[in-house]
Motif scaffolding. Sequence first.
Motif, PDB file in Angstrom:
ATOM      1  N   ASP A   1      -2.877   6.689   6.552  1.00 30.47           N
ATOM      2  CA  ASP A   1      -2.586   5.488   6.571  1.00 30.47           C
ATOM      3  C   ASP A   1      -2.939   4.486   7.870  1.00 30.47           C
ATOM      4  O   ASP A   1      -2.499   5.411   8.908  1.00 30.47           O
ATOM      5  CB  ASP A   1      -1.027   5.265   6.188  1.00 30.47           C
ATOM      6  N   GLU A   2      -3.504   3.559   7.706  1.00 30.44           N
ATOM      7  CA  GLU A   2      -3.877   2.735   9.147  1.00 30.44           C
ATOM      8  C   GLU A   2      -4.879   3.721   9.738  1.00 30.44           C
ATOM      9  O   GLU A   2      -4.537   3.979  11.138  1.00 30.44           O
ATOM     10  CB  GLU A   2      -2.709   2.315   9.704  1.00 30.44           C
TER      11      GLU A   2
ATOM     12  N   LYS B   1       0.802  -1.107   0.001  1.00 27.58           N
ATOM     13  CA  LYS B   1      -0.063   0.196   0.038  1.00 27.58           C
ATOM     14  C   LYS B   1       0.947   1.410  -0.081  1.00 27.58           C
ATOM     15  O   LYS B   1       0.521   2.194  -0.673  1.00 27.58           O
ATOM     16  CB  LYS B   1      -0.926   0.056   1.091  1.00 27.58           C
ATOM     17  N   THR B   2       1.885   1.138   0.677  1.00 25.87           N
ATOM     18  CA  THR B   2       2.821   2.431   0.871  1.00 25.87           C
ATOM     19  C   THR B   2       3.404   2.964  -0.528  1.00 25.87           C
ATOM     20  O   THR B   2       2.967   4.068  -0.868  1.00 25.87           O
ATOM     21  CB  THR B   2       4.126   2.043   1.658  1.00 25.87           C
TER      22      THR B   2
ATOM     23  N   GLY C   1       1.311  -2.297  10.784  1.00 30.63           N
ATOM     24  CA  GLY C   1       1.929  -1.440   9.800  1.00 30.63           C
ATOM     25  C   GLY C   1       3.414  -1.954   9.555  1.00 30.63           C
ATOM     26  O   GLY C   1       3.987  -1.615   8.545  1.00 30.63           O
TER      27      GLY C   1
HETATM   28 MG    MG Z   1       0.956  -0.196   5.193  1.00 33.86          MG
END
Ligand code: MG
Length: 410
Positions: free
Chosen positions: A155-156, A51-52, A307
């Motif tokens: 993110d998250e 995802k990053t 993560g």
């Molecule tokens: Mg991630």
Amino acid sequence: MKFSEYDISPEIKRNLETLGFVKPTDIQFKAIPPILKGEDVLAIAQTGTGKTAAFAIPVIYLLHEQKRSKTPDGVKCVVMVPTHELAIQINEVFQQLSRYTRVNSFAIFGGVEQQPQIEKLEKGIDILVATPGRLFDLVSQGFLKLNAVEFLILDEADHMLDLGFIRDIQDLIKFLPRNRQTLFFSATINEKIKDLAYSLVRNPIRIHVSPKDPVAKNINHSMAFVEMDDKRFFLERVISENPDSKILVFVRTKIRAERVSAAMERVGIKSMTIHGDKDQKDRLIALEQFRSGEVKVLIASDVTARGIDIPMVDYVINYDLPEKAENYVHRVGRTGRGTQKGNAVSFCSTEERPILEEIESYLEKPIKVLEIDKSEYSATLDFSASAKSDWQGLMKQQQEYESKKKKKKR
Ligand code: MG
Ligand code: ADP
């Protein structure tokens, strides 16, 4: 389609090559084009699926194209993340992917002095990766302006809400221009986070990658019924039988992390712990030693592990089941990352059966059970007992040796 065929700068392609990324993952394939078009995106994809880079590649490309020189003129992209560790990790990915471009990035987080961060910000930063608390502090004290921001990435985000960052996030939004692109990325989503997400985005493109099974297919996960008091013997056995494996162990509380680590030490197994009570420096040291393989066993609470991308984790052990069902997914997702395969085993005691039910209903399927027959179960306890008596024997020998030495000296 390969990255080499993408319409992105040669600099970024070169960086992708250096990282060994040839083809985009599913989420990258689906998310990069709409982000490049300027759309808001709400993306859910399993742990370890990249995802990053899915948000970093297009954002770096767009900012690089837009800039004429390397001199930054105000923060253009804010990436909010739940923890210090994640801020560092995500910033590293931005740095790797933006090498040779006109774009730079920096990470800020709480728990450390803010002055060095302020000095760095004054020099000019394009992409800022930050935990919401410290970000809010710096903005409200006037050290940081967010009025030039074009991209907001969360993110998250569900974990940020769990950690109580909702107020900081909502307050920060007021400092951001309305006309911006907003991207949400997570492996799990809940109702609370949906409300926040929809209040921040405009006509988002929604991307769900394999929502049916939140656990990635590279992870072989199973469970064993083990009573609370016996868990340490089973852990000892798994570790002893896999001496070359990197093993990440999850426990319910900070105190238990220390206790389990002490129990392992008593049987000669070296481990490190990482949890919310440890200071940042020690947390980073523990992660670093685990990353490098210097320490093979890391015992963690949920907070710090979300993560985190550590290569080659062979086993995740849920020594205790997680209190929140979705954390099961995040925990086992620390193994089997990218193209690697991984194993996860959970120890479930009689008291934990209701939690197991919750997890299974969250996953919408049962977790494979490792059948341990009675003789094997007691052999595991004996296995430890014999190991322990060996250890006690050694201690005794050592004591005798020491006392002889002392006598000689006299
Ligand atoms: Mg991630
Ligand atoms: P997520 O955020 O989805 O949990 P990460 O972004 O941390 O996953 O990436 C997981 C791992 O996959 C990282 O080690 C990363 O280097 C690797 N990875 C990401 N994209 C690719 C790709 N296209 N090809 C190969 N490996 C990749």
